[in-house]
Write an enzyme that holds these catalytic residues in place. Structure first.
Site, PDB file in Angstrom:
ATOM      1  N   ASP A  36       0.867  -1.164   0.000  1.00 10.43           N
ATOM      2  CA  ASP A  36       0.000   0.000   0.000  1.00 10.43           C
ATOM      3  C   ASP A  36       0.908   1.220   0.000  1.00 10.43           C
ATOM      4  O   ASP A  36       1.520   1.548   1.015  1.00 10.43           O
ATOM      5  CB  ASP A  36      -0.919   0.000   1.226  1.00 10.43           C
ATOM      6  CG  ASP A  36      -1.869   1.181   1.252  1.00 10.43           C
ATOM      7  OD1 ASP A  36      -1.759   2.072   0.381  1.00 10.43           O
ATOM      8  OD2 ASP A  36      -2.734   1.230   2.151  1.00 10.43           O
ATOM      9  N   TYR A  46      -5.647  15.554  -7.937  1.00  8.30           N
ATOM     10  CA  TYR A  46      -4.825  14.801  -8.884  1.00  8.30           C
ATOM     11  C   TYR A  46      -3.786  15.704  -9.538  1.00  8.30           C
ATOM     12  O   TYR A  46      -2.600  15.364  -9.611  1.00  8.30           O
ATOM     13  CB  TYR A  46      -5.715  14.155  -9.940  1.00  8.30           C
ATOM     14  CG  TYR A  46      -4.970  13.292 -10.927  1.00  8.30           C
ATOM     15  CD1 TYR A  46      -4.562  12.007 -10.574  1.00  8.30           C
ATOM     16  CD2 TYR A  46      -4.671  13.748 -12.211  1.00  8.30           C
ATOM     17  CE1 TYR A  46      -3.874  11.198 -11.466  1.00  8.30           C
ATOM     18  CE2 TYR A  46      -3.991  12.950 -13.113  1.00  8.30           C
ATOM     19  CZ  TYR A  46      -3.596  11.675 -12.737  1.00  8.30           C
ATOM     20  OH  TYR A  46      -2.913  10.881 -13.622  1.00  8.30           O
ATOM     21  N   LYS A  49       0.360  15.383  -9.074  1.00  6.09           N
ATOM     22  CA  LYS A  49       1.279  15.108 -10.184  1.00  6.09           C
ATOM     23  C   LYS A  49       2.283  16.245 -10.377  1.00  6.09           C
ATOM     24  O   LYS A  49       3.435  16.009 -10.766  1.00  6.09           O
ATOM     25  CB  LYS A  49       0.495  14.851 -11.467  1.00  6.09           C
ATOM     26  CG  LYS A  49      -0.314  13.560 -11.443  1.00  6.09           C
ATOM     27  CD  LYS A  49       0.569  12.336 -11.179  1.00  6.09           C
ATOM     28  CE  LYS A  49      -0.206  11.037 -11.297  1.00  6.09           C
ATOM     29  NZ  LYS A  49       0.635   9.843 -11.080  1.00  6.09           N
ATOM     30  N   ASN A  52       4.007   3.502 -10.423  1.00  9.13           N
ATOM     31  CA  ASN A  52       2.818   3.629 -11.259  1.00  9.13           C
ATOM     32  C   ASN A  52       1.538   3.816 -10.450  1.00  9.13           C
ATOM     33  O   ASN A  52       0.586   4.429 -10.938  1.00  9.13           O
ATOM     34  CB  ASN A  52       2.690   2.378 -12.147  1.00  9.13           C
ATOM     35  CG  ASN A  52       1.345   2.279 -12.810  1.00  9.13           C
ATOM     36  OD1 ASN A  52       1.037   3.023 -13.745  1.00  9.13           O
ATOM     37  ND2 ASN A  52       0.509   1.356 -12.331  1.00  9.13           N
TER      38      ASN A  52
END
Length: 222
Positions: free
Chosen positions: A47, A144, A148, A72
């Site tokens: 995890d 998100y 990133k 990933n």
């Protein structure tokens, strides 16, 4: 080679393709996939949002050479938009998408040092680019995008810090891929995305370290 988020989607396809090419692949995920892996793939529970789970993996792999680490595993916010996301949800995305890859790079650095290649490939996104992320892209997933963008800086800092060990660090945009995360409207088959990413990863040198590239090797503005 170790790939996180390998139970499904892009991670699973990367594991499959690399195993077909003769690589010994360590596929990691929070739970065993419903469909078993084939060939030269071994599964390890992980995890990436849990520092204890990362340390446990590093202990299990202690002393084992690692050529490539592919960070990933990632999640998206369930409630995009400025007025819809919840603080705890935002932080969960950051823990998974940014902190997890950083902690894995730190924990597995000794394994990469004794490997042959020494490559860390952080699967980022053009959505996190300050220069290009908002061009023709109307996604308002704040969590998100921010995760990133932060992963890009983590990649650049890691590239600087790990250069002394000869470790190459890349931030890679896989394209808009037809996976559970990418959705049905995505334009790129998962097989094609994985194939392109492999070409960039396999040809990486220390001169490429700290770069932000697409799956065809095109450089993206930070």
């Amino acid at each position: 080679m170790l790939i996180t988020g390998a139970a499904r989607g892009l991670g699973r396809e990367l594991a499959r393709q690399y195993a077909q090419q003769g690589w010994q692949v360590i596929a990691c995920g929070r739970a065993h996939p419903a469909q078993a892996f084939e060939g030269r793939i071994e599964f390890h529970p992980l995890d990436v949002a849990d520092p204890a789970s990362i340390l446990d993996l590093a202990t299990r792999l202690g002393g084992r050479p690692l050529d490539v680490l592919v960070n990933n595993a990632a999640i998206r916010s369930g409630n995009p938009g400025l007025y819809r996301f919840a603080p705890d949800e935002f932080l969960k995305v950051m823990r998974t998408n940014t902190l997890g890859p950083l902690l894995l790079a730190r924990a597995l650095r000794p394994n990469l040092v004794v490997g042959r290649m020494g490559v860390i490939a952080n699967i980022g996104s053009r959505a996190g680019s300050m220069a290009e992320g908002l061009i023709d892209d109307y996604d308002d997933d704040y969590a998100y995008r921010c995760s990133k963008a932060a992963l890009n800086m983590a990649s650049a800092q890691l590239a600087q810090d790990l250069r002394v060990d000869g470790i190459t660090v890349l931030s890679l945009h896989p394209g808009w891929v037809k996976t559970d995360m990418g959705g049905d409207q995505a334009v790129l088959a998962v097989e094609d995305s994985a194939r392109g990413l492999r070409m960039v990863i396999d040809s990486a040198t220390i001169e490429n370290s700290g770069s932000f590239q697409t799956l065809d090797g095109t450089h993206i503005g930070w």
